[in-house]
Design a protein around this motif. Structure first.
Motif, mmCIF file in Angstrom:
data_model
loop_
_atom_site.group_PDB
_atom_site.id
_atom_site.type_symbol
_atom_site.label_atom_id
_atom_site.label_comp_id
_atom_site.label_asym_id
_atom_site.label_seq_id
_atom_site.Cartn_x
_atom_site.Cartn_y
_atom_site.Cartn_z
ATOM 1 N N ASP A 92 0.861 -1.130 0.008
ATOM 2 C CA ASP A 92 0.121 0.007 0.093
ATOM 3 C C ASP A 92 0.819 1.354 -0.100
ATOM 4 O OD1 ASP A 92 -2.023 -1.691 0.219
ATOM 5 O OD2 ASP A 92 -2.505 -1.237 2.131
ATOM 6 N N ARG A 93 1.825 1.209 0.959
ATOM 7 C CA ARG A 93 2.782 2.486 0.864
ATOM 8 C C ARG A 93 3.514 2.616 -0.472
ATOM 9 N NH1 ARG A 93 8.297 3.547 1.178
ATOM 10 N NH2 ARG A 93 8.727 1.109 1.034
ATOM 11 N N GLY A 98 3.803 5.058 -6.366
ATOM 12 C CA GLY A 98 4.023 5.082 -7.864
ATOM 13 C C GLY A 98 4.436 3.579 -8.151
ATOM 14 N N VAL A 99 4.879 2.724 -7.521
ATOM 15 C CA VAL A 99 5.291 1.509 -7.707
ATOM 16 C C VAL A 99 4.527 0.692 -8.587
ATOM 17 C CG1 VAL A 99 6.521 -0.464 -6.948
ATOM 18 C CG2 VAL A 99 7.061 1.750 -5.851
ATOM 19 N N THR A 100 5.066 -0.033 -9.680
ATOM 20 C CA THR A 100 4.235 -0.800 -10.490
ATOM 21 C C THR A 100 4.318 -2.313 -9.665
ATOM 22 O OG1 THR A 100 4.532 0.467 -12.177
ATOM 23 C CG2 THR A 100 3.775 -1.724 -12.734
ATOM 24 N N PHE A 101 3.136 -2.780 -9.775
ATOM 25 C CA PHE A 101 3.126 -4.296 -9.002
ATOM 26 C C PHE A 101 2.559 -5.292 -10.283
ATOM 27 C CE2 PHE A 101 3.845 -2.320 -4.958
ATOM 28 C CZ PHE A 101 4.236 -3.393 -4.219
ATOM 29 N N LYS A 102 3.511 -6.365 -10.187
ATOM 30 C CA LYS A 102 3.024 -7.325 -11.152
ATOM 31 C C LYS A 102 2.203 -8.361 -10.507
ATOM 32 C CE LYS A 102 5.200 -6.152 -14.816
ATOM 33 N NZ LYS A 102 4.609 -5.789 -16.182
ATOM 34 N N THR A 103 2.331 -8.614 -9.190
ATOM 35 C CA THR A 103 1.776 -9.505 -8.359
ATOM 36 C C THR A 103 1.230 -8.773 -6.975
ATOM 37 O OG1 THR A 103 2.956 -11.564 -9.319
ATOM 38 C CG2 THR A 103 1.399 -11.658 -7.328
ATOM 39 N N PRO A 104 -0.020 -8.530 -6.731
ATOM 40 C CA PRO A 104 -0.169 -8.086 -5.317
ATOM 41 C C PRO A 104 -0.051 -9.020 -4.414
ATOM 42 C CG PRO A 104 -2.283 -9.089 -6.166
ATOM 43 C CD PRO A 104 -1.129 -9.233 -7.279
ATOM 44 N N PRO A 105 -0.183 -8.560 -2.971
ATOM 45 C CA PRO A 105 0.384 -9.499 -1.944
ATOM 46 C C PRO A 105 -0.462 -10.916 -1.993
ATOM 47 C CG PRO A 105 0.274 -7.334 -1.175
ATOM 48 C CD PRO A 105 -0.340 -7.224 -2.462
ATOM 49 N N GLY A 109 0.813 -20.330 1.544
ATOM 50 C CA GLY A 109 0.941 -21.126 2.621
ATOM 51 C C GLY A 109 1.689 -20.280 3.942
ATOM 52 N N PRO A 110 2.672 -20.642 4.281
ATOM 53 C CA PRO A 110 3.361 -19.848 5.604
ATOM 54 C C PRO A 110 4.002 -18.332 5.174
ATOM 55 C CG PRO A 110 4.990 -21.418 4.823
ATOM 56 C CD PRO A 110 3.712 -21.898 3.912
ATOM 57 N N VAL A 111 3.778 -18.062 3.909
ATOM 58 C CA VAL A 111 4.500 -16.659 3.313
ATOM 59 C C VAL A 111 3.447 -15.900 2.440
ATOM 60 C CG1 VAL A 111 5.491 -17.832 1.329
ATOM 61 C CG2 VAL A 111 6.534 -15.884 2.372
ATOM 62 N N THR A 112 3.486 -14.730 2.667
ATOM 63 C CA THR A 112 2.859 -13.800 1.845
ATOM 64 C C THR A 112 3.720 -13.119 1.044
ATOM 65 O OG1 THR A 112 1.005 -13.278 3.431
ATOM 66 C CG2 THR A 112 1.203 -11.932 1.635
ATOM 67 N N VAL A 113 3.670 -13.179 -0.352
ATOM 68 C CA VAL A 113 4.387 -12.509 -1.374
ATOM 69 C C VAL A 113 4.149 -11.303 -2.219
ATOM 70 C CG1 VAL A 113 6.021 -14.526 -1.176
ATOM 71 C CG2 VAL A 113 4.158 -14.189 -3.183
ATOM 72 N N ALA A 114 4.570 -10.599 -2.762
ATOM 73 C CA ALA A 114 4.171 -9.619 -3.831
ATOM 74 C C ALA A 114 5.485 -9.433 -4.632
ATOM 75 C CB ALA A 114 3.721 -8.344 -3.112
ATOM 76 N N VAL A 115 5.232 -8.985 -6.033
ATOM 77 C CA VAL A 115 6.388 -8.821 -6.882
ATOM 78 C C VAL A 115 5.825 -7.539 -7.551
ATOM 79 C CG1 VAL A 115 7.658 -9.579 -8.956
ATOM 80 C CG2 VAL A 115 6.589 -11.196 -7.218
ATOM 81 N N THR A 119 12.197 -0.417 -11.480
ATOM 82 C CA THR A 119 12.594 0.773 -12.431
ATOM 83 C C THR A 119 13.832 0.638 -13.165
ATOM 84 O OG1 THR A 119 13.387 2.337 -11.094
ATOM 85 C CG2 THR A 119 11.113 2.424 -10.962
ATOM 86 N N CYS A 120 14.534 -0.380 -12.892
ATOM 87 C CA CYS A 120 15.839 -0.421 -13.459
ATOM 88 C C CYS A 120 15.742 -1.963 -14.154
ATOM 89 C CB CYS A 120 16.836 -0.583 -12.194
ATOM 90 S SG CYS A 120 16.795 1.128 -11.676
#
Length: 130
Positions: A92-93, A98-105, A109-115, A119-120
Motif C-alpha cells: 500500500d505504501r 507510484g510503484v508498479t506491482f506485477k503481483t499483489p500481496p 502457505g506460510p508466506v505472503t509475497v508480492a512482486v 524501475t531498473c
C-alpha cells in the motif's frame, strides 16, 4: 560462510540508487567510481543492519547480462527477494509512491509475497513470513 554482497543488475545506477533508497528504504553504504565509463561500486544496506548484507547495484556492462535480465523480467521471475514485516502495508505504501506491482500481496502457505518492478529492469519479490 555468509553472504556479504549480493548483486542486482540494473540498467541505470543513478535511478536504482534513488529507487532503492527513497522508495525501498535502504541506505547508501559504498559509492566508489570504477572503470572509465562512469560505473560505480554502489551498494545499499538495510537501515537496521548497516554492517549486514550489501546489495550491489551492478551496472549492466556485460552484454549477456542484458539478455539474462530481460529474460528473467519477461518470464516474470524476480531477480531478488527481500523480507518485510507486513507485505500488505508495504504494498500500500509503495503503490502510493507510484510503484508498479506485477503481483499483489498473495498468501502462499506460510508466506505472503508480492512482486514489483524496480524501475531498473528487474522484478523484485517481497516476502513476509507468517
Amino acid at each position: 560462510m555468509r553472504i556479504s554482497v549480493m548483486s542486482v543488475m540494473v540498467n541505470d545506477q543513478a535511478r536504482a540508487l534513488k529507487f532503492y533508497t527513497e522508495v525501498l528504504g535502504f541506505v547508501l553504504k559504498v559509492d566508489v567510481p570504477v572503470g572509465a565509463g562512469g560505473e560505480r561500486w554502489l551498494t545499499v544496506v538495510a537501515p537496521d543492519a548497516l554492517e549486514g548484507t550489501q546489495i550491489l547495484l551492478e551496472p549492466l556492462g556485460f552484454p549477456p547480462a542484458r539478455v539474462y535480465q530481460k529474460a528473467l523480467f519477461d518470464a516474470g521471475i524476480p531477480a531478488a527477494s527481500f523480507g518485510v514485516d507486513d507485505c500488505q502495508a508495504e504494498h500500500d505504501r509503495m503503490v502510493k509512491l507510484g510503484v508498479t506491482f506485477k503481483t499483489p500481496p498473495t498468501a502462499m502457505g506460510p508466506v505472503t509475497v508480492a512482486v514489483f518492478e524496480d524501475t531498473c529492469g528487474n522484478l523484485i519479490q517481497m516476502a513476509q513470513m507468517m
